[in-house]
Enzyme design. Structure first.
Site, PDB file in Angstrom:
ATOM      1  CG  ASP A   1      49.160  39.560  56.904  1.00 21.61           C
ATOM      2  OD1 ASP A   1      47.929  39.152  56.660  1.00 21.61           O
ATOM      3  OD2 ASP A   1      49.438  40.779  56.984  1.00 21.61           O
TER       4      ASP A   1
ATOM      5  CB  CYS B   1      47.676  41.294  54.224  1.00 20.18           C
ATOM      6  SG  CYS B   1      47.493  42.769  53.307  1.00 20.18           S
TER       7      CYS B   1
ATOM      8  CB  THR C   1      43.765  46.319  53.778  1.00 20.42           C
ATOM      9  OG1 THR C   1      45.182  46.346  53.684  1.00 20.42           O
ATOM     10  CG2 THR C   1      43.290  46.706  55.075  1.00 20.42           C
TER      11      THR C   1
ATOM     12  CG  MET D   1      50.071  40.659  51.686  1.00 18.52           C
ATOM     13  SD  MET D   1      51.759  39.812  51.631  1.00 18.52           S
ATOM     14  CE  MET D   1      51.147  38.428  52.680  1.00 18.52           C
TER      15      MET D   1
ATOM     16  CG  HIS E   1      43.397  46.368  30.041  1.00 18.02           C
ATOM     17  ND1 HIS E   1      42.551  47.416  30.387  1.00 18.02           N
ATOM     18  CD2 HIS E   1      42.509  45.593  29.066  1.00 18.02           C
ATOM     19  CE1 HIS E   1      41.214  47.322  29.582  1.00 18.02           C
ATOM     20  NE2 HIS E   1      41.447  46.096  28.833  1.00 18.02           N
TER      21      HIS E   1
ATOM     22  NE  ARG F   1      42.108  41.992  59.563  1.00 21.74           N
ATOM     23  CZ  ARG F   1      43.485  42.191  60.305  1.00 21.74           C
ATOM     24  NH1 ARG F   1      43.896  43.718  60.039  1.00 21.74           N
ATOM     25  NH2 ARG F   1      44.054  41.486  61.284  1.00 21.74           N
TER      26      ARG F   1
ATOM     27  CG  HIS G   1      46.448  46.678  26.842  1.00 20.85           C
ATOM     28  ND1 HIS G   1      46.258  47.703  27.499  1.00 20.85           N
ATOM     29  CD2 HIS G   1      45.515  46.172  26.169  1.00 20.85           C
ATOM     30  CE1 HIS G   1      44.943  47.914  27.334  1.00 20.85           C
ATOM     31  NE2 HIS G   1      44.486  47.205  26.696  1.00 20.85           N
TER      32      HIS G   1
END
Length: 149
Positions: free
Chosen positions: A8, A65, A67, A71, A98, A109, A134
């Site tokens: 974005d 995005c 942070t 997303m 895993h 950011r 796993h």
């Protein structure tokens, strides 16, 4: 590999840097935008990337995005996606070994381009371990997904 990528307005600059890394590693890039800082909605970019991964048209996806949180939330709503929000190299390696993640989310950011590039290199070059413990855990996650869909 074919790597679908989307961002974005909060992640488009880092996306452009990551595309260079993907190509340096010899992979094909499928770029789903965005291309500028005008405000857009992250789910609109998470969806086409994840659809490419689920359909098999892309081997993996990368979402960026501000942070990475938005997303990753949007991506994990899509059946068949195992998206990890990663901001360190150890987690990038662990989530492939895993969790067999097929989508990586990061925040422009939160981390710089150097660290992001190293995360992408590790994530793209690390294979799933296929250890029974796993595999069993992933099957349980898939069962949860089936139950809720």
């Amino acid at each position: 590999m074919k790597i679908a990528i989307g961002a974005d307005h909060g992640g488009f600059r880092l996306k452009d840097e990551i595309i260079k890394v993907i190509k340096e590693l010899g992979h094909e890039v499928m770029d789903f935008g965005c291309t500028c800082g005008d405000s857009v909605d992250y789910p609109d970019y998470a969806l086409p990337v994840c659809e490419q991964v689920v359909s098999g048209k892309a081997d993996r996806g990368i979402l960026i995005c501000g942070t990475g949180i938005g997303m990753s939330i949007a991506a994990n709503k899509i059946k068949g996606i195992r998206c990890a929000l990663v901001h360190d190299v150890f987690s990038a390696k662990a989530t492939r070994e895993h969790n067999d993640t097929n989508v990586l989310a990061m925040g422009e950011r939160v981390i710089g381009p150097g660290l992001a590039a190293e995360i992408v290199r590790v994530w793209l070059t690390t294979e799933f371990s296929n250890e029974p413990r796993h595999v069993n855990r992933i099957q349980k996650v898939q069962a949860l997904e089936e139950k809720q869909s």
